[in-house]
Design an enzyme around this catalytic site. Structure first.
Site, PDB file in Angstrom:
ATOM      1  N   SER A 157       0.692  -1.336   0.145  1.00 56.03           N
ATOM      2  CA  SER A 157       0.197  -0.081  -0.028  1.00 56.03           C
ATOM      3  C   SER A 157       1.007   1.206  -0.016  1.00 56.03           C
ATOM      4  O   SER A 157       1.904   1.116   0.504  1.00 56.03           O
ATOM      5  CB  SER A 157      -0.839   0.105   1.272  1.00 56.03           C
ATOM      6  OG  SER A 157      -1.473   1.146   1.576  1.00 56.03           O
ATOM      7  N   TYR A 208      -1.706   0.130  10.430  1.00 59.61           N
ATOM      8  CA  TYR A 208      -1.849  -0.608   8.993  1.00 59.61           C
ATOM      9  C   TYR A 208      -0.697  -0.522   8.142  1.00 59.61           C
ATOM     10  O   TYR A 208      -0.235  -1.518   7.701  1.00 59.61           O
ATOM     11  CB  TYR A 208      -2.921  -0.103   8.474  1.00 59.61           C
ATOM     12  CG  TYR A 208      -3.280  -0.426   6.968  1.00 59.61           C
ATOM     13  CD1 TYR A 208      -3.531  -1.653   6.680  1.00 59.61           C
ATOM     14  CD2 TYR A 208      -3.044   0.513   6.061  1.00 59.61           C
ATOM     15  CE1 TYR A 208      -3.915  -2.113   5.299  1.00 59.61           C
ATOM     16  CE2 TYR A 208      -3.170   0.057   4.572  1.00 59.61           C
ATOM     17  CZ  TYR A 208      -3.534  -1.230   4.207  1.00 59.61           C
ATOM     18  OH  TYR A 208      -3.629  -1.648   2.953  1.00 59.61           O
ATOM     19  N   LYS A 266       2.209  -3.195   6.593  1.00 66.95           N
ATOM     20  CA  LYS A 266       2.673  -3.722   5.019  1.00 66.95           C
ATOM     21  C   LYS A 266       4.258  -3.503   5.043  1.00 66.95           C
ATOM     22  O   LYS A 266       4.663  -4.246   4.305  1.00 66.95           O
ATOM     23  CB  LYS A 266       1.868  -2.679   4.254  1.00 66.95           C
ATOM     24  CG  LYS A 266       0.275  -3.067   4.145  1.00 66.95           C
ATOM     25  CD  LYS A 266       0.088  -4.131   3.709  1.00 66.95           C
ATOM     26  CE  LYS A 266      -1.555  -4.683   3.557  1.00 66.95           C
ATOM     27  NZ  LYS A 266      -1.706  -5.951   2.964  1.00 66.95           N
TER      28      LYS A 266
END
Ligand code: UFG
Length: 330
Positions: free
Chosen positions: A117, A141, A145
């Site tokens: 991402s 988050y 990643k």
């Protein structure tokens, strides 16, 4: 034809990739716990309903299906939730990815495609953002990643029989132009989906989070990319790996962006509906600009996006949104 194991293949992006793989003759197996995905979204191949924490089922699937490559979409993706519940995100996005990589190692599967991402960049110093910008995530988050990307780098450096491509998505939106699948999450936090639900009357008003950013109209700018162009990027990344390509990381975006206000105006135009929009406080953790430098994927993988058109993106999402309720009752 090669056999591809797709984790999260019943979810939003995964299901579009499964469709494209199936249309191109690949043998596909979806592995999904259906926590946010749907059985009806898997248009090709079988679905194994299981969690990546379930190592026994995972091993059985590797043993029986014998994949040539793994595409890994299964993950938790809601940024504010990751701030409130980081352990859930580290367990699901990092620990479960390690389970998957261990199963690959045990059964000698070499090729891995990872859903990363733009959140790995945090607040970028330079726009457009290139792949060698520092990884500076600003929420759990994005940390998960970035952590998996580091694991992949180290794993690939440690042995000859593991190669990966990590695709860093910018703002994925839109739906299958044939209208068979689309975004069907229980929660709608993304701008385009929320605006469409307001246009439909399911949500009372749309809030614009912050109008005092250092951008031409004061609202945040994002690089919105059609989900089918993202799916296509996976297909070419897969062909690249199966042809023996080296491990690498690519941005997936169009290289230009739209402000929140521009998106809202386009939603009004495409839907033909007027709706209530109010200016609200900034949402914590929103970078003012996120736009991809996509020259690497265009040059190295010959990626040619087909749907770089905000009206088309919104139109496909709107058509899907109008079918969704019926689908969810199926
Ligand atoms: N926004 C609003 N009102 C809303 C929803 C969003 O004004 O009701 C604004 C946001 O503040 C932001 C922009 O619209 O400025 C886009 O927000 P989204 O929530 O649609 O998407 P994000 O850019 O926050 O995040 C998305 C993905 C992340 C990913 C990131 C990377 O959700 O997983 O893109 O670019 F990390």
């Amino acid at each position: 034809m090669a056999k591809i194991l797709v984790t999260g293949g019943a979810g939003y992006i995964g299901s579009h990739v499964v469709k494209l793989l199936g249309e191109n003759g690949y043998e596909v197996l979806t592995y999904d716990n259906l926590s946010t995905g749907h059985k009806w979204a898997v248009l090709y191949g079988d679905l194994i309903k299981a969690d990546l924490a379930d190592k026994e089922t995972l091993r059985k699937v590797f043993k029986e299906f014998k994949p040539d490559a793994v595409m890994h979409f299964a993950a938790s993706i809601v940024v504010p939730e990751s701030v409130k519940n980081p352990l859930k995100y580290y367990r699901n996005n990092v620990v479960n990815t390690i389970n998957l990589l261990e199963a690959m190692e045990e059964f000698g599967v070499k090729n891995f495609i990872f859903s990363s991402s733009a959140a790995v960049y945090g607040i970028p110093e330079k726009i457009p953002i290139s792949e060698n910008a520092p990884l500076n995530p600003i929420n759990p988050y994005g940390e998960t990643k970035a952590t998996v990307e580091r694991i992949l780098r180290d794993l690939a450096n440690s042995r000859d029989n593991f190669r990966y491509v990590s695709l860093r998505y910018f703002n994925v939106a839109g739906a299958d132009p044939e209208g068979k699948i689309g975004f069907a999450y229980p929660e709608a936090t993304h701008l385009i989906i929320r605006a469409l639900k307001v246009a439909k009357g399911e949500i009372e008003k749309l809030e614009i989070y912050g109008t005092d950013y250092p951008t031409p109209d004061g609202t945040c700018i994002r690089d919105y990319i059609h989900v089918m162009d993202i799916a296509e990027a996976h297909l070419i990344a897969l062909e690249y790996l199966l042809d023996g390509g080296e491990s690498d990381v690519f941005n997936c975006g169009y290289g230009h962006g739209f402000s929140v206000k521009e998106v809202v105006e386009t939603v009004k135009k495409v839907t033909g509906r007027k709706f209530k929009v109010i200016e609200a406080e900034r949402r914590p953790g929103d970078p003012p600009f996120l736009v991809a430098d996509n020259s690497k994927i265009k040059e190295k993988l010959q990626w040619k996006p087909k749907y770089d058109d905000l009206e088309f993106i919104i139109k496909t999402a709107w058509d899907w949104e109008n079918k969704l309720k019926k689908k969810l009752l199926d």
